[in-house]
Design a protein around this motif. Structure first.
Motif, PDB file in Angstrom:
ATOM      1  N   PRO A  54      47.196 -43.209 -46.558  1.00 27.76           N
ATOM      2  CA  PRO A  54      47.234 -41.897 -45.907  1.00 27.76           C
ATOM      3  C   PRO A  54      48.460 -41.102 -46.324  1.00 27.76           C
ATOM      4  O   PRO A  54      49.494 -41.661 -46.704  1.00 27.76           O
ATOM      5  N   PRO A  55      48.382 -39.788 -46.271  1.00 27.28           N
ATOM      6  CA  PRO A  55      49.547 -38.942 -46.596  1.00 27.28           C
ATOM      7  C   PRO A  55      50.634 -39.097 -45.542  1.00 27.28           C
ATOM      8  O   PRO A  55      50.366 -39.465 -44.384  1.00 27.28           O
ATOM      9  N   THR A  56      51.867 -38.811 -45.926  1.00 30.20           N
ATOM     10  CA  THR A  56      53.002 -38.945 -45.025  1.00 30.20           C
ATOM     11  C   THR A  56      53.874 -37.703 -45.086  1.00 30.20           C
ATOM     12  O   THR A  56      53.834 -36.943 -46.058  1.00 30.20           O
ATOM     13  N   ILE A  57      54.668 -37.538 -44.016  1.00 28.08           N
ATOM     14  CA  ILE A  57      55.621 -36.430 -43.930  1.00 28.08           C
ATOM     15  C   ILE A  57      57.012 -37.030 -43.813  1.00 28.08           C
ATOM     16  O   ILE A  57      57.269 -37.866 -42.941  1.00 28.08           O
ATOM     17  N   ALA A  58      57.915 -36.596 -44.688  1.00 30.22           N
ATOM     18  CA  ALA A  58      59.299 -37.079 -44.657  1.00 30.22           C
ATOM     19  C   ALA A  58      60.220 -35.925 -44.321  1.00 30.22           C
ATOM     20  O   ALA A  58      60.231 -34.905 -45.005  1.00 30.22           O
ATOM     21  N   LEU A  59      60.986 -36.070 -43.218  1.00 28.57           N
ATOM     22  CA  LEU A  59      61.990 -35.075 -42.852  1.00 28.57           C
ATOM     23  C   LEU A  59      63.252 -35.347 -43.676  1.00 28.57           C
ATOM     24  O   LEU A  59      63.936 -36.347 -43.466  1.00 28.57           O
ATOM     25  N   LYS A  60      63.545 -34.463 -44.604  1.00 25.23           N
ATOM     26  CA  LYS A  60      64.618 -34.707 -45.559  1.00 25.23           C
ATOM     27  C   LYS A  60      65.988 -34.283 -45.030  1.00 25.23           C
ATOM     28  O   LYS A  60      66.978 -34.990 -45.212  1.00 25.23           O
ATOM     29  N   ALA A  61      66.060 -33.107 -44.386  1.00 22.88           N
ATOM     30  CA  ALA A  61      67.368 -32.608 -43.931  1.00 22.88           C
ATOM     31  C   ALA A  61      67.140 -31.520 -42.890  1.00 22.88           C
ATOM     32  O   ALA A  61      66.033 -30.977 -42.744  1.00 22.88           O
ATOM     33  N   ILE A  62      68.217 -31.211 -42.160  1.00 15.61           N
ATOM     34  CA  ILE A  62      68.175 -30.142 -41.174  1.00 15.61           C
ATOM     35  C   ILE A  62      69.553 -29.480 -41.110  1.00 15.61           C
ATOM     36  O   ILE A  62      70.586 -30.146 -41.238  1.00 15.61           O
ATOM     37  N   ASP A  63      69.565 -28.174 -40.959  1.00  8.33           N
ATOM     38  CA  ASP A  63      70.815 -27.430 -40.786  1.00  8.33           C
ATOM     39  C   ASP A  63      70.559 -26.298 -39.790  1.00  8.33           C
ATOM     40  O   ASP A  63      69.517 -26.272 -39.120  1.00  8.33           O
ATOM     41  N   ALA A  64      71.475 -25.373 -39.692  1.00  8.61           N
ATOM     42  CA  ALA A  64      71.354 -24.297 -38.713  1.00  8.61           C
ATOM     43  C   ALA A  64      70.246 -23.325 -39.058  1.00  8.61           C
ATOM     44  O   ALA A  64      69.811 -22.545 -38.197  1.00  8.61           O
ATOM     45  N   ILE A  65      69.761 -23.371 -40.291  1.00  6.65           N
ATOM     46  CA  ILE A  65      68.753 -22.393 -40.716  1.00  6.65           C
ATOM     47  C   ILE A  65      67.367 -23.011 -40.844  1.00  6.65           C
ATOM     48  O   ILE A  65      66.375 -22.413 -40.420  1.00  6.65           O
ATOM     49  N   ALA A  66      67.260 -24.227 -41.398  1.00  8.87           N
ATOM     50  CA  ALA A  66      65.935 -24.743 -41.737  1.00  8.87           C
ATOM     51  C   ALA A  66      65.858 -26.250 -41.584  1.00  8.87           C
ATOM     52  O   ALA A  66      66.876 -26.956 -41.563  1.00  8.87           O
ATOM     53  N   ILE A  67      64.609 -26.696 -41.441  1.00  7.80           N
ATOM     54  CA  ILE A  67      64.267 -28.117 -41.507  1.00  7.80           C
ATOM     55  C   ILE A  67      63.566 -28.337 -42.850  1.00  7.80           C
ATOM     56  O   ILE A  67      62.513 -27.738 -43.112  1.00  7.80           O
ATOM     57  N   GLU A  68      64.142 -29.164 -43.686  1.00  7.69           N
ATOM     58  CA  GLU A  68      63.551 -29.437 -45.009  1.00  7.69           C
ATOM     59  C   GLU A  68      62.665 -30.667 -44.912  1.00  7.69           C
ATOM     60  O   GLU A  68      63.102 -31.737 -44.489  1.00  7.69           O
ATOM     61  N   ILE A  69      61.405 -30.489 -45.271  1.00  8.39           N
ATOM     62  CA  ILE A  69      60.439 -31.580 -45.192  1.00  8.39           C
ATOM     63  C   ILE A  69      59.779 -31.774 -46.550  1.00  8.39           C
ATOM     64  O   ILE A  69      59.736 -30.860 -47.384  1.00  8.39           O
ATOM     65  N   GLU A  70      59.267 -32.975 -46.753  1.00 15.91           N
ATOM     66  CA  GLU A  70      58.578 -33.311 -48.006  1.00 15.91           C
ATOM     67  C   GLU A  70      57.194 -33.853 -47.678  1.00 15.91           C
ATOM     68  O   GLU A  70      57.065 -34.841 -46.945  1.00 15.91           O
ATOM     69  N   LEU A  71      56.169 -33.223 -48.208  1.00 14.50           N
ATOM     70  CA  LEU A  71      54.795 -33.653 -48.017  1.00 14.50           C
ATOM     71  C   LEU A  71      54.426 -34.603 -49.153  1.00 14.50           C
ATOM     72  O   LEU A  71      54.424 -34.209 -50.324  1.00 14.50           O
ATOM     73  N   GLN A  72      54.119 -35.843 -48.813  1.00 11.15           N
ATOM     74  CA  GLN A  72      53.796 -36.863 -49.809  1.00 11.15           C
ATOM     75  C   GLN A  72      52.330 -37.236 -49.683  1.00 11.15           C
ATOM     76  O   GLN A  72      51.874 -37.651 -48.620  1.00 11.15           O
ATOM     77  N   PHE A  73      51.600 -37.102 -50.780  1.00 12.18           N
ATOM     78  CA  PHE A  73      50.172 -37.395 -50.782  1.00 12.18           C
ATOM     79  C   PHE A  73      49.755 -37.822 -52.178  1.00 12.18           C
ATOM     80  O   PHE A  73      50.478 -37.628 -53.153  1.00 12.18           O
TER      81      PHE A  73
END
Length: 322
Positions: free
Chosen positions: A262-281
């Protein structure tokens, strides 16, 4: 004088040899098994006649050399050596066909065939015609050295192609990627290069020496599925769990990706502006990754709009304000 006890066997050997050549050509290349059977039968028949008559295929008797039938004796032995070469080559073809890799082993097959023919030609020159083979081999060695110096790049491609074939780093139909970014499906391998069919349906000829020096990633092994990672940024005003669930729902609703694993979601980083995520499939093949990626981007946009998620600006962007 020419021994009369050899006349009939030599004529019979010549007839068998010529009949074998005729039937060999009539059958064509599409029937390798039948060709091999014919070669074995005619070669066995010629060898049997030689053995029963006490005729050596390696040298001519003194009586044969002195009589008018020397041409008949030499032609019989030439035909015997020719059928010996064809029988060996037939076994090589059948062995490669049984391994179900006839196209991948094309270079190795050509090399073996060339060695067999060279050995048979030297044997005919030395045994049948009595010519000294040693000086010929020495002269050929000098010529080979000169040609080797003049054709260094070509010979590098040839031996690299043989090494890649023996190593089986890839096969016809595999999708490979080089370190320099070149990628495509292997459609042909020859002495000089390997041809790749790219996503844009262009054929790229990569020299074998270049393939041997670079790292090759085979995306078709152990299977055709291909991993893709798509990075995006969501505004930090939303909860990370909500972002993760929304992105996972977007991936699961895509029909162009593989659902196992199944596909997965990885939360890579977070700061005051954005949440960086990586969609793996994963996709079924490397050739289908562009349509799958386009559909994923469209689904991400739709689900973000439906759930009220805002995309964040890139990390390198600057906002000018009063």
């Amino acid at each position: 004088m020419f021994g009369e006890h050899h006349s009939l066997p030599l004529v019979l050997i010549n007839l068998l040899g010529l009949a074998g050549i005729l039937i060999w050509h009539i059958q064509g290349r599409r029937r390798p098994t039948a060709r091999l059977i014919v070669q074995i039968l005619f070669f066995a028949g010629m060898s049997l006649v030689l053995g029963l008559a006490g005729i050596s295929p390696y040298r001519l008797d003194e009586a044969e050399l002195q009589g008018p039938g020397v041409l008949l004796a030499r032609s019989a032995r030439v035909l015997w050596w020719t059928h010996l070469a064809w029988t060996i080559i037939g076994f090589v073809h059948i062995y490669i066909a049984l391994n179900r890799r006839p196209r991948e082993a094309h270079l190795l097959q050509d090399l073996i065939v060339g060695i067999v023919y060279l050995g048979v030609v030297l044997s005919i020159i030395g045994f049948v015609f009595g010519a000294p083979v040693g000086p010929l081999i020495a002269t050929s060695g000098v010529v080979v050295v000169i040609l080797g110096l003049a054709l260094q790049n070509t010979l590098a491609d040839v031996f690299s192609g043989i090494a890649l074939t023996l190593g089986r780093a890839y096969a016809i139909g595999d999708w490979i990627q080089l370190n320099d970014g070149t990628e495509g499906r292997v459609v042909e391998t020859n002495w000089r290069s390997t041809n790749l069919l790219t996503v844009g349906y262009n054929v790229v000829a990569v020299p074998n020496s270049v393939l041997a020096k670079q790292g090759v990633t085979n995306s078709s092994r152990p299977d055709e599925s291909h991993q893709i990672a798509l990075t995006t940024r969501i505004a930090a005003t939303h909860a990370p769990r909500l972002v993760e669930e929304t992105m996972l729902t977007a991936l699961q609703s895509c029909d162009r990706i593989v659902k196992d694993p199944p596909p997965t979601i990885a939360l890579k980083a977070i700061d005051a502006i954005a949440i960086e995520i990586e969609l793996q499939f994963r996709v079924a093949s490397a050739a289908s990754r562009i349509p799958a990626q386009n559909e994923i981007i469209d689904l991400v946009y739709q689900h973000c709009k439906t759930n009220g998620l805002s995309l964040a600006m890139p990390a390198q962007s600057f906002v000018m304000a009063r």
